[in-house]
Design an enzyme around this catalytic site. Structure first.
Site, PDB file in Angstrom:
ATOM      1  N   ASN A  52      63.247  -2.849   0.493  1.00  0.00           N
ATOM      2  CA  ASN A  52      63.610  -3.676  -0.655  1.00  0.00           C
ATOM      3  C   ASN A  52      63.773  -2.784  -1.880  1.00  0.00           C
ATOM      4  O   ASN A  52      63.089  -1.775  -2.046  1.00  0.00           O
ATOM      5  CB  ASN A  52      62.611  -4.816  -0.883  1.00  0.00           C
ATOM      6  N   GLU A  54      64.002  -3.390  -5.832  1.00  0.00           N
ATOM      7  CA  GLU A  54      63.896  -4.340  -6.946  1.00  0.00           C
ATOM      8  C   GLU A  54      64.579  -3.797  -8.189  1.00  0.00           C
ATOM      9  O   GLU A  54      65.042  -2.645  -8.219  1.00  0.00           O
ATOM     10  CB  GLU A  54      62.411  -4.665  -7.175  1.00  0.00           C
ATOM     11  N   CYS A  63      66.723  -7.415  -0.818  1.00  0.00           N
ATOM     12  CA  CYS A  63      65.763  -7.410   0.288  1.00  0.00           C
ATOM     13  C   CYS A  63      66.002  -6.227   1.228  1.00  0.00           C
ATOM     14  O   CYS A  63      67.120  -5.698   1.326  1.00  0.00           O
ATOM     15  CB  CYS A  63      65.876  -8.692   1.099  1.00  0.00           C
ATOM     16  N   GLU A  65      66.180  -6.257   4.453  1.00  0.00           N
ATOM     17  CA  GLU A  65      67.140  -6.562   5.513  1.00  0.00           C
ATOM     18  C   GLU A  65      68.566  -6.337   5.017  1.00  0.00           C
ATOM     19  O   GLU A  65      69.432  -5.848   5.756  1.00  0.00           O
ATOM     20  CB  GLU A  65      66.979  -8.014   5.979  1.00  0.00           C
ATOM     21  N   CYS A  99      63.411 -13.859   4.533  1.00  0.00           N
ATOM     22  CA  CYS A  99      63.683 -14.982   3.632  1.00  0.00           C
ATOM     23  C   CYS A  99      64.916 -15.737   4.136  1.00  0.00           C
ATOM     24  O   CYS A  99      65.642 -15.271   5.020  1.00  0.00           O
ATOM     25  CB  CYS A  99      63.892 -14.476   2.205  1.00  0.00           C
ATOM     26  N   CYS A 102      68.168 -13.812   4.052  1.00  0.00           N
ATOM     27  CA  CYS A 102      68.246 -12.733   5.050  1.00  0.00           C
ATOM     28  C   CYS A 102      68.385 -13.272   6.464  1.00  0.00           C
ATOM     29  O   CYS A 102      68.969 -12.613   7.323  1.00  0.00           O
ATOM     30  CB  CYS A 102      67.044 -11.811   4.909  1.00  0.00           C
TER      31      CYS A 102
END
Ligand code: THU
Length: 146
Positions: A52, A54, A63, A65, A99, A102
């Site tokens: 990830n 940010e 993310c 993924e 999530c 994803c």
């Protein structure tokens, strides 16, 4: 070893896990302080990983993924046959399942029976198929022939 799929982890699990763990350790998560690493195995045997990433403008964060799949697509990968996601801290007992967004990203490149190994940094916690995580999904087949 807990699994939701009949076969359990493949022989490639260790390599996928190692790649995801290396990405997890490079996670850029200064805001949530929640590191995630992901790795996907392509149908031609290649492994792509990502963490990830940010951002101070929070919605711009990405993310793990998405990072892994972006790297895969950039190298010509199109089909994934197995995936690992690592999140959380050792022994927290929680499942870092992909999530919602994803799950859809994985659906683009994986079949409903895609095994997704949900892990902590210490190892496998649970395996679920994409179909279990994203039932009745909308995918590339829906747009075939356009
Ligand atoms: N995160 C992922 O990288 N993958 C998921 O599937 C769940 C959430 C990241 C996004 C954010 O950087 C942090 O975990 C906390 O939500």
């Amino acid at each position: 070893m807990p699994t939701d799929t009949a076969g359990g982890p493949s022989a490639r699990f260790d390599a996928l896990f190692a790649a995801a763990l290396a990405a997890y350790r490079n996670a850029y998560a200064p805001y949530s302080k929640f590191s995630v690493g992901a790795a996907v195995l392509t149908d031609d045997g290649r492994v792509f990983s990502g963490c990830n990433v940010e951002n101070a403008a929070y919605p711009q964060g990405q993310c793990a993924e998405a990072t892994a799949l972006g790297r895969m697509a950039s190298e010509g990968g199109r089909r994934i046959v197995e995936a690992v996601v690592i999140g959380g801290t050792p022994g927290d007992g929680l499942l870092c399942t992909p999530c919602g967004g994803c799950r859809q990203r994985l659906r683009e490149f994986g079949a409903p029976d895609l095994p997704i190994h949900v892990c902590g940094p210490e190892g496998l916690r649970r395996t679920a198929t994409l179909e279990a995580l994203l039932p009745l999904s909308f995918g590339p087949d829906n747009l075939a022939g356009r």
